[in-house]
Design an enzyme around this catalytic site. Structure first.
Site, PDB file in Angstrom:
ATOM      1  N   ASP A   7     -16.114  34.543 -43.878  1.00 21.35           N
ATOM      2  CA  ASP A   7     -15.505  34.197 -42.597  1.00 21.35           C
ATOM      3  C   ASP A   7     -14.889  35.413 -42.262  1.00 21.35           C
ATOM      4  O   ASP A   7     -14.634  36.485 -43.065  1.00 21.35           O
ATOM      5  CB  ASP A   7     -14.661  33.033 -42.862  1.00 21.35           C
ATOM      6  CG  ASP A   7     -13.911  32.549 -41.772  1.00 21.35           C
ATOM      7  OD1 ASP A   7     -14.523  32.703 -40.625  1.00 21.35           O
ATOM      8  OD2 ASP A   7     -12.593  32.194 -41.802  1.00 21.35           O
ATOM      9  N   PHE A   8     -14.192  35.437 -41.061  1.00 22.00           N
ATOM     10  CA  PHE A   8     -13.495  36.745 -40.653  1.00 22.00           C
ATOM     11  C   PHE A   8     -11.953  36.232 -40.498  1.00 22.00           C
ATOM     12  O   PHE A   8     -11.220  37.055 -41.373  1.00 22.00           O
ATOM     13  CB  PHE A   8     -13.998  37.030 -39.207  1.00 22.00           C
ATOM     14  CG  PHE A   8     -13.428  38.255 -38.707  1.00 22.00           C
ATOM     15  CD1 PHE A   8     -13.626  39.316 -39.026  1.00 22.00           C
ATOM     16  CD2 PHE A   8     -12.461  38.298 -37.747  1.00 22.00           C
ATOM     17  CE1 PHE A   8     -13.255  40.589 -38.837  1.00 22.00           C
ATOM     18  CE2 PHE A   8     -11.889  39.452 -37.364  1.00 22.00           C
ATOM     19  CZ  PHE A   8     -12.198  40.551 -37.879  1.00 22.00           C
ATOM     20  N   ASP A   9     -11.408  35.604 -39.614  1.00 25.52           N
ATOM     21  CA  ASP A   9     -10.139  35.626 -39.603  1.00 25.52           C
ATOM     22  C   ASP A   9      -9.380  34.781 -40.858  1.00 25.52           C
ATOM     23  O   ASP A   9      -9.949  33.716 -41.058  1.00 25.52           O
ATOM     24  CB  ASP A   9      -9.693  34.378 -38.314  1.00 25.52           C
ATOM     25  CG  ASP A   9     -10.249  35.378 -37.160  1.00 25.52           C
ATOM     26  OD1 ASP A   9      -9.267  35.883 -36.326  1.00 25.52           O
ATOM     27  OD2 ASP A   9     -11.413  35.086 -36.780  1.00 25.52           O
ATOM     28  N   ASP A 191     -11.655  30.546 -45.453  1.00 27.89           N
ATOM     29  CA  ASP A 191     -10.212  29.897 -45.504  1.00 27.89           C
ATOM     30  C   ASP A 191      -9.859  28.768 -44.858  1.00 27.89           C
ATOM     31  O   ASP A 191      -8.718  28.175 -44.833  1.00 27.89           O
ATOM     32  CB  ASP A 191      -9.027  31.143 -45.064  1.00 27.89           C
ATOM     33  CG  ASP A 191      -9.294  31.181 -43.476  1.00 27.89           C
ATOM     34  OD1 ASP A 191     -10.263  31.396 -42.755  1.00 27.89           O
ATOM     35  OD2 ASP A 191      -8.182  31.032 -43.051  1.00 27.89           O
TER      36      ASP A 191
END
Length: 241
Positions: A7-9, A191
């Protein structure tokens, strides 16, 4: 060999009050590039952001990207757009315009228009307005659901309106794995609640890692924050002994 899904953020980069200000560190970018160039790993950044957005934020060559929770996948010889996303796009565009008008009076709330979905961010909104913002979102979602199949996702300080199709990050990860050669160990790191679908899909097949504590998660392992994600990437990037 590792098929790494990230995932990124909140996973690769710290969450910001304004998502546009979220930046990938030089160290994380270098680690991702090293993994991509190793010839031993397949790297995918799989985000709820729009495809073009996450690709520009990461800016790494020779990896795969998945935007809109995997509705769009491209890179490393792979290309996919879910047909249900194409069908629902006109309805979501109309809903986005209406929602923008509905929440115009709430400071700190705004609509992010993506190609195949939309996000209503309220991280900067006054706490007393959150319930009204939420009601406005669901009112619009209900109004436009009759024009096409739509689904709602709730993330961290964000509501998302998506095509209502049997597709999520878990499906996207499995789609990519099915097109890789045998021998890859899938490792998924995320997350948010939207990553739980991937944790469930890969639970018996690979390594699932939750970034940040959660009492309700299907992930088998835990990292404290995005800084520990970098440590994980560093360990994976080390050449075999």
């Amino acid at each position: 060999m590792v098929a790494l899904f990230l995932d990124f953020d909140g996973t690769l980069a710290p969450i910001q009050q304004d998502p546009a200000r979220c930046v990938l560190s030089g160290e994380a970018r270098e680690l991702l590039q090293r993994l991509a160039d190793s010839g031993r790993h397949f790297v995918t950044v799989l985000s709820g952001r729009g495809f073009s957005d996450v690709k520009s934020k990461v800016g790494i060559r020779n990896i795969c990207y998945g935007g809109n929770h995997g509705l769009v996948i491209s890179g490393k010889g792979m290309a996919f757009v879910h047909p249900g996303a194409l069908y629902a796009r006109p309805v979501i565009d109309k809903a986005g315009r209406r929602l923008g008008k509905e929440i115009a009076g709430f400071a700190g709330a705004w609509v992010e228009r993506k190609k195949f979905s939309l996000s209503l961010h309220y991280r900067l909104a006054d706490k007393k307005d959150v319930s009204k913002i939420k009601k406005a979102f669901y009112r619009v979602a209900t109004e436009f659901s009759g024009a096409g199949p739509l689904a709602v996702l709730e993330g961290k300080k964000v509501f998302e309106l998506m095509p209502d199709i049997s597709w999520d990050k878990g499906n996207a990860a499995l789609w990519i794995l099915d097109r890789l050669a045998d021998g890859y160990l899938p490792v998924f790191v995320g997350d948010d609640v939207t990553d739980e679908a991937a944790f469930r899909a890969l639970k018996e097949r690979g390594v699932t890692v939750r970034v940040g504590r959660s009492k309700r998660t299907s992930a088998r392992f835990y990292l404290k924050d995005y800084k520990e994600t970098r440590r994980l990437l560093k360990s994976i990037s080390l050449p075999p002994a």
